[in-house]
Design a protein around this motif. Sequence first.
Motif, PDB file in Angstrom:
ATOM      1  N   GLY A  61      44.674  23.869  55.447  1.00 60.57           N
ATOM      2  CA  GLY A  61      44.711  24.650  56.673  1.00 60.57           C
ATOM      3  C   GLY A  61      45.469  25.955  56.503  1.00 60.57           C
ATOM      4  N   VAL A  62      45.424  26.765  57.551  1.00 58.81           N
ATOM      5  CA  VAL A  62      45.917  28.141  57.483  1.00 58.81           C
ATOM      6  C   VAL A  62      47.436  28.207  57.338  1.00 58.81           C
ATOM      7  N   ARG A  63      48.175  27.436  58.170  1.00 53.04           N
ATOM      8  CA  ARG A  63      49.642  27.583  58.189  1.00 53.04           C
ATOM      9  C   ARG A  63      50.267  27.272  56.839  1.00 53.04           C
ATOM     10  N   SER A  64      49.939  26.106  56.273  1.00 51.53           N
ATOM     11  CA  SER A  64      50.572  25.711  55.017  1.00 51.53           C
ATOM     12  C   SER A  64      50.095  26.576  53.854  1.00 51.53           C
ATOM     13  N   THR A  65      48.839  27.007  53.888  1.00 53.01           N
ATOM     14  CA  THR A  65      48.315  27.857  52.815  1.00 53.01           C
ATOM     15  C   THR A  65      48.976  29.232  52.840  1.00 53.01           C
ATOM     16  N   GLU A  66      49.146  29.804  54.033  1.00 50.51           N
ATOM     17  CA  GLU A  66      49.803  31.112  54.146  1.00 50.51           C
ATOM     18  C   GLU A  66      51.222  31.064  53.606  1.00 50.51           C
ATOM     19  N   ALA A  67      51.916  29.952  53.831  1.00 50.24           N
ATOM     20  CA  ALA A  67      53.315  29.838  53.406  1.00 50.24           C
ATOM     21  C   ALA A  67      53.465  29.899  51.894  1.00 50.24           C
ATOM     22  N   THR A  68      52.429  29.467  51.146  1.00 51.18           N
ATOM     23  CA  THR A  68      52.536  29.458  49.684  1.00 51.18           C
ATOM     24  C   THR A  68      52.664  30.857  49.114  1.00 51.18           C
ATOM     25  N   ARG A  69      52.348  31.881  49.896  1.00 47.11           N
ATOM     26  CA  ARG A  69      52.436  33.253  49.405  1.00 47.11           C
ATOM     27  C   ARG A  69      53.862  33.813  49.458  1.00 47.11           C
TER      28      ARG A  69
ATOM     29  N   GLU B 264      60.697  28.612  50.994  1.00 44.41           N
ATOM     30  CA  GLU B 264      59.852  28.884  52.162  1.00 44.41           C
ATOM     31  C   GLU B 264      58.371  28.625  51.910  1.00 44.41           C
ATOM     32  N   LYS B 265      58.032  28.194  50.672  1.00 44.62           N
ATOM     33  CA  LYS B 265      56.618  27.979  50.343  1.00 44.62           C
ATOM     34  C   LYS B 265      56.085  26.679  50.932  1.00 44.62           C
ATOM     35  N   PHE B 266      56.973  25.693  51.077  1.00 44.40           N
ATOM     36  CA  PHE B 266      56.584  24.422  51.682  1.00 44.40           C
ATOM     37  C   PHE B 266      57.220  24.348  53.066  1.00 44.40           C
ATOM     38  N   LEU B 267      56.424  23.972  54.072  1.00 45.04           N
ATOM     39  CA  LEU B 267      56.894  23.991  55.461  1.00 45.04           C
ATOM     40  C   LEU B 267      57.351  22.608  55.912  1.00 45.04           C
ATOM     41  N   ASP B 268      58.608  22.514  56.283  1.00 40.74           N
ATOM     42  CA  ASP B 268      59.163  21.291  56.892  1.00 40.74           C
ATOM     43  C   ASP B 268      58.787  21.326  58.366  1.00 40.74           C
ATOM     44  N   ASP B 269      57.522  20.997  58.640  1.00 40.32           N
ATOM     45  CA  ASP B 269      56.967  21.207  59.973  1.00 40.32           C
ATOM     46  C   ASP B 269      55.967  20.103  60.279  1.00 40.32           C
TER      47      ASP B 269
ATOM     48  N   LEU C  34      49.940  20.942  57.300  1.00 36.91           N
ATOM     49  CA  LEU C  34      49.249  19.821  56.669  1.00 36.91           C
ATOM     50  C   LEU C  34      49.176  19.974  55.153  1.00 36.91           C
ATOM     51  N   TYR C  35      49.252  18.802  54.477  1.00 35.74           N
ATOM     52  CA  TYR C  35      49.145  18.737  53.018  1.00 35.74           C
ATOM     53  C   TYR C  35      48.352  17.484  52.645  1.00 35.74           C
ATOM     54  N   MET C  36      47.851  17.469  51.412  1.00 34.70           N
ATOM     55  CA  MET C  36      47.141  16.296  50.925  1.00 34.70           C
ATOM     56  C   MET C  36      47.317  16.210  49.405  1.00 34.70           C
ATOM     57  N   PHE C  37      46.968  15.051  48.837  1.00 36.22           N
ATOM     58  CA  PHE C  37      47.004  14.918  47.385  1.00 36.22           C
ATOM     59  C   PHE C  37      45.946  15.832  46.770  1.00 36.22           C
TER      60      PHE C  37
ATOM     61  N   ASN D 127      50.745  21.027  41.229  1.00 36.26           N
ATOM     62  CA  ASN D 127      49.393  20.634  41.629  1.00 36.26           C
ATOM     63  C   ASN D 127      49.240  19.132  41.887  1.00 36.26           C
ATOM     64  N   PHE D 128      50.330  18.460  42.279  1.00 39.06           N
ATOM     65  CA  PHE D 128      50.229  17.074  42.717  1.00 39.06           C
ATOM     66  C   PHE D 128      49.787  17.007  44.179  1.00 39.06           C
ATOM     67  N   ILE D 129      50.233  17.970  44.971  1.00 36.55           N
ATOM     68  CA  ILE D 129      49.796  18.056  46.359  1.00 36.55           C
ATOM     69  C   ILE D 129      49.320  19.483  46.613  1.00 36.55           C
ATOM     70  N   ARG D 130      48.540  19.676  47.669  1.00 40.68           N
ATOM     71  CA  ARG D 130      48.073  21.024  47.972  1.00 40.68           C
ATOM     72  C   ARG D 130      48.078  21.256  49.476  1.00 40.68           C
ATOM     73  N   PRO D 131      48.236  22.494  49.891  1.00 41.33           N
ATOM     74  CA  PRO D 131      48.235  22.801  51.320  1.00 41.33           C
ATOM     75  C   PRO D 131      46.830  22.678  51.902  1.00 41.33           C
TER      76      PRO D 131
END
Length: 345
Positions: A189-197, A203-208, A212-215, A183-187
């Motif tokens: 938008g749709v793309r990064s949030t969907e990947a966490t599942r 594959e949960k974090f997208l090298d893309d 988008l991510y933020m603190f 919980n230092f960073i969070r996804p």
Amino acid sequence: GFLPFQGHIVRNWKVRWFVLLQDKLLYYKIEGGKKEPSPKGRILLDGCTIICPCLEYENRPLLIKLRTKTNTDYFLECCSREERDSWALDITGAIHAGHPVQVQELHRMKNSFKLLENISLHNIVERMYDSSTGIKLTRNLEQGNRYKETFTGSALVDWLISNSFAVSRFEAVTLASMLMDENFIRPVGVRSTEATRSSDPSEKFLDDSTALYMFAESSKKNTSSKEEVQFNISELSGTIVKQGFLVKQGHKRKNWKVRKFVLRADPGFLHYYDPTKEENKPVGGFSLRGCLVSALEDNGVPAGVKGNVQGNLFKIITKNDIHYYIQASSKAERVQWIEAIKPLT
């Protein structure tokens, strides 16, 4: 072991002693410093679904969610990522006891997803916040929504490699996933949030460059006074050496409560937290400089100790002559805590 969990009827948080059996999780109440003989409740594992990591509570990033076959949800909280993964693995093993291939795959995934040696997640986040050398925050647009102070997945991977926290993009993605799990960073938008599942940590974090991510809000430094800044910097900046749940007797009111203890070095401090509260702030703590720490014999109740305690006691006397009485869950754990504290006194 001790785990805070949320009741499925009254939705408050409490700490219970959990025992994992082949087909169920039993949990016990602690009264007067001792585990009650009969379980307070049980979670039947037959037909259970486990979700780990569970990101439903922003201020509780180390959750395991269990959904029974009757659709009752239980949330269990651990004090570290390693403890969470260990509980999740063992519970999943009990759920799938008749499917050894699945259990072997879980072991393989767990063993391939470890924090690199000598790297502190707190140190990485401190460096990320640096105004000159940290991660660059920009405004980004995704599916018509405009987000402030974000960074892309590929930008964070590049930053981790350029600052020598990782040597490959795979290692950087693994590290970024851990920052998200803690919980230092969070996804965003749709793309990064969907990947966490995804069930695969890699594959949960997208090298893309479009993810988008933020603190996370909980990791931002939002201090309101000079005293609080001084408290944070002087006491909470040390490296975490050890953490875990212990039972503590109040040094003013002599009642026993389960607390999450965090041991830090450079400077040496021992802080304790109320694991039932949302705020991740210590409810107490003290410097270890000049302290005395020792084990207490288990035959009889030592002077200064109230209640019919379980045992595995140790005592810390501060240089101001304040006596803290603490119970570990086993003799081995007591030895580990004493050995970790002694070099910092």
